[in-house]
Design a protein around this motif. Structure first.
Motif, PDB file in Angstrom:
ATOM      1  N   VAL A 278       1.860  12.262 -13.648  1.00 47.67           N
ATOM      2  CA  VAL A 278       2.905  11.440 -13.034  1.00 47.67           C
ATOM      3  C   VAL A 278       2.276  10.383 -12.138  1.00 47.67           C
ATOM      4  O   VAL A 278       2.629   9.193 -12.196  1.00 47.67           O
ATOM      5  CB  VAL A 278       3.892  12.317 -12.238  1.00 47.67           C
ATOM      6  CG1 VAL A 278       4.826  11.441 -11.399  1.00 47.67           C
ATOM      7  CG2 VAL A 278       4.701  13.194 -13.178  1.00 47.67           C
ATOM      8  N   ARG A 279       1.324  10.799 -11.297  1.00 49.37           N
ATOM      9  CA  ARG A 279       0.678   9.847 -10.386  1.00 49.37           C
ATOM     10  C   ARG A 279      -0.094   8.788 -11.153  1.00 49.37           C
ATOM     11  O   ARG A 279      -0.057   7.599 -10.806  1.00 49.37           O
ATOM     12  CB  ARG A 279      -0.246  10.598  -9.428  1.00 49.37           C
ATOM     13  CG  ARG A 279       0.489  11.485  -8.420  1.00 49.37           C
ATOM     14  CD  ARG A 279      -0.440  11.915  -7.296  1.00 49.37           C
ATOM     15  NE  ARG A 279      -1.563  12.690  -7.802  1.00 49.37           N
ATOM     16  CZ  ARG A 279      -1.570  14.029  -7.915  1.00 49.37           C
ATOM     17  NH1 ARG A 279      -0.503  14.725  -7.558  1.00 49.37           N
ATOM     18  NH2 ARG A 279      -2.640  14.657  -8.358  1.00 49.37           N
ATOM     19  N   GLU A 280      -0.795   9.206 -12.213  1.00 45.20           N
ATOM     20  CA  GLU A 280      -1.551   8.246 -13.020  1.00 45.20           C
ATOM     21  C   GLU A 280      -0.628   7.234 -13.681  1.00 45.20           C
ATOM     22  O   GLU A 280      -0.937   6.028 -13.716  1.00 45.20           O
ATOM     23  CB  GLU A 280      -2.370   8.986 -14.074  1.00 45.20           C
ATOM     24  CG  GLU A 280      -3.547   9.772 -13.521  1.00 45.20           C
ATOM     25  CD  GLU A 280      -4.301  10.513 -14.601  1.00 45.20           C
ATOM     26  OE1 GLU A 280      -3.863  10.445 -15.776  1.00 45.20           O
ATOM     27  OE2 GLU A 280      -5.308  11.166 -14.293  1.00 45.20           O
ATOM     28  N   LEU A 281       0.495   7.705 -14.224  1.00 45.52           N
ATOM     29  CA  LEU A 281       1.441   6.798 -14.867  1.00 45.52           C
ATOM     30  C   LEU A 281       1.999   5.806 -13.865  1.00 45.52           C
ATOM     31  O   LEU A 281       2.077   4.604 -14.130  1.00 45.52           O
ATOM     32  CB  LEU A 281       2.580   7.601 -15.509  1.00 45.52           C
ATOM     33  CG  LEU A 281       3.741   6.803 -16.100  1.00 45.52           C
ATOM     34  CD1 LEU A 281       3.248   5.830 -17.174  1.00 45.52           C
ATOM     35  CD2 LEU A 281       4.791   7.742 -16.683  1.00 45.52           C
ATOM     36  N   ASP A 282       2.362   6.287 -12.690  1.00 46.87           N
ATOM     37  CA  ASP A 282       2.964   5.412 -11.692  1.00 46.87           C
ATOM     38  C   ASP A 282       1.977   4.376 -11.158  1.00 46.87           C
ATOM     39  O   ASP A 282       2.379   3.287 -10.736  1.00 46.87           O
ATOM     40  CB  ASP A 282       3.520   6.246 -10.542  1.00 46.87           C
ATOM     41  CG  ASP A 282       4.616   5.526  -9.786  1.00 46.87           C
ATOM     42  OD1 ASP A 282       5.372   4.752 -10.416  1.00 46.87           O
ATOM     43  OD2 ASP A 282       4.726   5.730  -8.574  1.00 46.87           O
ATOM     44  N   ALA A 283       0.686   4.704 -11.187  1.00 49.72           N
ATOM     45  CA  ALA A 283      -0.330   3.790 -10.652  1.00 49.72           C
ATOM     46  C   ALA A 283      -0.987   2.926 -11.716  1.00 49.72           C
ATOM     47  O   ALA A 283      -1.749   2.010 -11.371  1.00 49.72           O
ATOM     48  CB  ALA A 283      -1.408   4.598  -9.926  1.00 49.72           C
ATOM     49  N   ASP A 284      -0.698   3.176 -12.985  1.00 49.21           N
ATOM     50  CA  ASP A 284      -1.372   2.463 -14.075  1.00 49.21           C
ATOM     51  C   ASP A 284      -1.038   0.974 -14.025  1.00 49.21           C
ATOM     52  O   ASP A 284       0.125   0.575 -14.153  1.00 49.21           O
ATOM     53  CB  ASP A 284      -0.945   3.068 -15.418  1.00 49.21           C
ATOM     54  CG  ASP A 284      -1.745   2.543 -16.582  1.00 49.21           C
ATOM     55  OD1 ASP A 284      -1.699   1.322 -16.835  1.00 49.21           O
ATOM     56  OD2 ASP A 284      -2.423   3.346 -17.250  1.00 49.21           O
ATOM     57  N   GLU A 285      -2.051   0.124 -13.868  1.00 50.45           N
ATOM     58  CA  GLU A 285      -1.816  -1.319 -13.730  1.00 50.45           C
ATOM     59  C   GLU A 285      -1.206  -1.918 -14.984  1.00 50.45           C
ATOM     60  O   GLU A 285      -0.355  -2.812 -14.901  1.00 50.45           O
ATOM     61  CB  GLU A 285      -3.135  -2.018 -13.390  1.00 50.45           C
ATOM     62  CG  GLU A 285      -3.649  -1.708 -11.987  1.00 50.45           C
ATOM     63  CD  GLU A 285      -4.866  -2.536 -11.618  1.00 50.45           C
ATOM     64  OE1 GLU A 285      -5.238  -3.420 -12.416  1.00 50.45           O
ATOM     65  OE2 GLU A 285      -5.442  -2.295 -10.546  1.00 50.45           O
ATOM     66  N   LYS A 286      -1.648  -1.455 -16.135  1.00 54.98           N
ATOM     67  CA  LYS A 286      -1.080  -1.982 -17.388  1.00 54.98           C
ATOM     68  C   LYS A 286       0.412  -1.655 -17.485  1.00 54.98           C
ATOM     69  O   LYS A 286       1.232  -2.529 -17.821  1.00 54.98           O
ATOM     70  CB  LYS A 286      -1.835  -1.395 -18.578  1.00 54.98           C
ATOM     71  CG  LYS A 286      -1.318  -1.845 -19.944  1.00 54.98           C
ATOM     72  CD  LYS A 286      -0.379  -0.846 -20.578  1.00 54.98           C
ATOM     73  CE  LYS A 286       0.073  -1.236 -21.957  1.00 54.98           C
ATOM     74  NZ  LYS A 286       1.055  -0.317 -22.537  1.00 54.98           N
ATOM     75  N   GLU A 287       0.790  -0.405 -17.195  1.00 57.40           N
ATOM     76  CA  GLU A 287       2.198  -0.014 -17.275  1.00 57.40           C
ATOM     77  C   GLU A 287       3.032  -0.750 -16.232  1.00 57.40           C
ATOM     78  O   GLU A 287       4.171  -1.155 -16.496  1.00 57.40           O
ATOM     79  CB  GLU A 287       2.334   1.497 -17.076  1.00 57.40           C
ATOM     80  CG  GLU A 287       1.420   2.357 -17.933  1.00 57.40           C
ATOM     81  CD  GLU A 287       1.781   2.359 -19.412  1.00 57.40           C
ATOM     82  OE1 GLU A 287       2.573   1.492 -19.849  1.00 57.40           O
ATOM     83  OE2 GLU A 287       1.262   3.217 -20.130  1.00 57.40           O
ATOM     84  N   ARG A 288       2.481  -0.946 -15.043  1.00 55.46           N
ATOM     85  CA  ARG A 288       3.204  -1.648 -13.987  1.00 55.46           C
ATOM     86  C   ARG A 288       3.442  -3.108 -14.369  1.00 55.46           C
ATOM     87  O   ARG A 288       4.538  -3.654 -14.170  1.00 55.46           O
ATOM     88  CB  ARG A 288       2.440  -1.555 -12.664  1.00 55.46           C
ATOM     89  CG  ARG A 288       2.327  -0.143 -12.117  1.00 55.46           C
ATOM     90  CD  ARG A 288       1.476  -0.095 -10.856  1.00 55.46           C
ATOM     91  NE  ARG A 288       2.196  -0.653  -9.726  1.00 55.46           N
ATOM     92  CZ  ARG A 288       2.976   0.060  -8.913  1.00 55.46           C
ATOM     93  NH1 ARG A 288       3.153   1.357  -9.121  1.00 55.46           N
ATOM     94  NH2 ARG A 288       3.580  -0.520  -7.895  1.00 55.46           N
ATOM     95  N   ALA A 289       2.417  -3.748 -14.943  1.00 53.89           N
ATOM     96  CA  ALA A 289       2.562  -5.145 -15.347  1.00 53.89           C
ATOM     97  C   ALA A 289       3.579  -5.281 -16.475  1.00 53.89           C
ATOM     98  O   ALA A 289       4.403  -6.210 -16.484  1.00 53.89           O
ATOM     99  CB  ALA A 289       1.205  -5.700 -15.792  1.00 53.89           C
ATOM    100  N   GLU A 290       3.543  -4.327 -17.405  1.00 54.37           N
ATOM    101  CA  GLU A 290       4.460  -4.389 -18.546  1.00 54.37           C
ATOM    102  C   GLU A 290       5.908  -4.272 -18.091  1.00 54.37           C
ATOM    103  O   GLU A 290       6.777  -5.053 -18.512  1.00 54.37           O
ATOM    104  CB  GLU A 290       4.111  -3.254 -19.513  1.00 54.37           C
ATOM    105  CG  GLU A 290       4.892  -3.280 -20.810  1.00 54.37           C
ATOM    106  CD  GLU A 290       4.534  -2.115 -21.708  1.00 54.37           C
ATOM    107  OE1 GLU A 290       5.292  -1.895 -22.671  1.00 54.37           O
ATOM    108  OE2 GLU A 290       3.527  -1.431 -21.451  1.00 54.37           O
TER     109      GLU A 290
END
Length: 442
Positions: A278-290
């Motif tokens: 969960v923490r990795e997903l929330d912090a993932d720069e690629k996912e956040r930018a998308e």
């Protein structure tokens, strides 16, 4: 002035089990089941079953200019149930001078289909109650008579799923899309691949049995089993495409919301590892930018039919956990401008920027160039126009489409941005198809 009908709503002495209820209607024409297998979700309180539609319609709005029968304060049970395929909107949005002539085979679902039911079964999962909701006493009595039949037993079936082409081809297309992004052609696009699906035998009881197994493997508030003109649709969508509140006269909408999902991780059995994911997903720069880019596209879509300044991100990006997956999601809302019709709203929203890209129209044109198949229903919408005039559509993802013989497809994709990893994008498509490998043929 609100329009109000003499709605009939009364209890039925049935267990609140949607698939068991649907099996009582399995032999009837126009079977429709909207099933919540995740009753704790915000939209998961009710399931609905119906058959024997009394009216058919095509187009985005099945009842243009007509008020909903129970007015703005009435029941949220279905008035119409339907599908709005991605293909139904392509020709209106893509620019001919920018698009290649279409040479790919026709999809299984290309046109919008709506069915009106004069009576439906409503399952209230919170209250553990079942009701019939109908236009009048005669419609209620007809449905109650159908429900008096004993529920048939679930039937054995064979469900086969296989890759349509070598997975390396999807990886190559992701690489090409990334190059186009670096060239400045677009910022982001959703790219899909296809799995071939075969269900044998393809009869109503087997379709329901397969759908029950799939929704058990991947519980969602937006499950569906629909009999269409070309075959069957089984959906396990986790994504809300559109939640529209009715206008005062129940002829249009007053407020819109959509909840785009970007970013996926598989659940872990170890609680500590699951929390780490969960923490990795929330912090993932690629996912956040998308998701940030898609929120801009969604705001732009809503702004076309909403009052200036009213469109906002009402719930910021956060991780939502399902039984098998973690997703990153946000909510965008807006107030509909006076005079905007139901059709105008649906033209603005379907298909969603969540599953096309940024900029939206160019992303759709690039998708048509790179994907080897036409999408059909995939990434369109399915759901209901309710008796009170509200509308709820789920995104047609995690969705199986079958022809009359039980042969069909399951498309699965993901959003691609400049720093996407092609191999990781392939793995994400496998995660999104994992439910096929839990429920096996019986």
């Amino acid at each position: 002035m609100r329009y109000q009908s003499a709605i009939v709503r009364r209890p039925l002495a049935l267990a609140p089990r949607p698939f068991e209820i649907a099996r009582r209607l399995a032999s009837r024409p126009g079977l429709a089941l909207l099933v919540s297998a995740d009753s704790a979700a915000p939209h998961g309180r009710f399931s609905y079953a119906a058959s024997d539609p009394v009216e058919l319609a095509s187009g985005l709005d099945p009842a243009p200019g007509r008020p909903a029968p129970d007015g703005a304060a009435g029941s949220r049970a279905p008035w119409w149930i339907g599908i709005l395929p991605y293909e139904a909107q392509r020709a209106r949005l893509e620019r001919r001078s920018w698009s290649r002539p279409e040479a790919r085979p026709a999809p299984l679902c290309a046109d919008s289909e709506w069915r009106r039911y004069d009576a439906v079964i409503e399952v209230d999962h919170a209250a553990h109650e079942v009701h019939v909701v109908a236009d009048d006493e005669a419609a209620a009595a007809r449905l109650e008579l159908r429900m008096a039949e004993a529920a048939a037993e679930a039937s054995d079936y064979r469900l086969e799923v296989r890759e349509d082409e070598p997975p390396e081809l999807h990886v190559a297309r992701v690489r090409e899309l990334i190059e186009r992004i670096y060239d400045g052609e677009l910022y982001q696009a959703n790219l899909a691949r296809r799995l071939r699906v075969e269900l044998e035998p393809c009869a109503p009881l087997q379709v329901l049995a397969a759908a029950e197994a799939l929704t058990t493997a991947f519980p969602t508030a937006f499950g569906a089993v629909l009999r269409t003109s070309s075959g069957w649709v089984i959906s396990m969508s986790p994504e809300l495409l559109l939640d529209a509140e009715p206008s005062a006269d129940a002829r249009a909408f007053s407020r819109l919301a959509t909840e785009p999902i970007k970013g996926t991780r598989r659940r872990a059995t170890d609680p500590r590892l699951d929390e780490q994911l969960v923490r990795e997903l929330d912090a993932d720069e690629k996912e956040r930018a998308e998701l940030a880019m898609i929120l801009d596209v969604e705001r732009n879509d809503l702004c076309r039919v909403c009052e200036p300044g009213s469109t906002v991100v009402s719930i910021p990006p956060h991780v939502v956990t399902h039984s098998t997956l973690h997703h990153r999601v946000a909510r965008v809302e807006g107030r509909v401008r006076s005079g905007a019709s139901r059709r105008e709203v649906l033209e603005a929203i379907v298909p969603s920027g969540s599953v096309t890209g940024a900029p939206k129209v160019r992303a759709m044109e690039v998708i048509a160039e790179l994907e080897p198949m036409r999408r059909g229903l995939y990434t369109g919408g399915l759901g209901l126009l309710a008796r009170d005039g509200s509308l709820r559509l789920s995104m047609a993802i995690r969705t199986v489409v079958l022809d009359q013989r039980g042969r069909g497809e399951y498309l699965v994709g993901g959003g691609i941005v400049a720093d996407s990893d092609p191999e990781r994008e392939l793995e994400e498509t496998r995660v999104k198809a994992a439910q096929f490998f839990s429920p096996r043929a019986r």
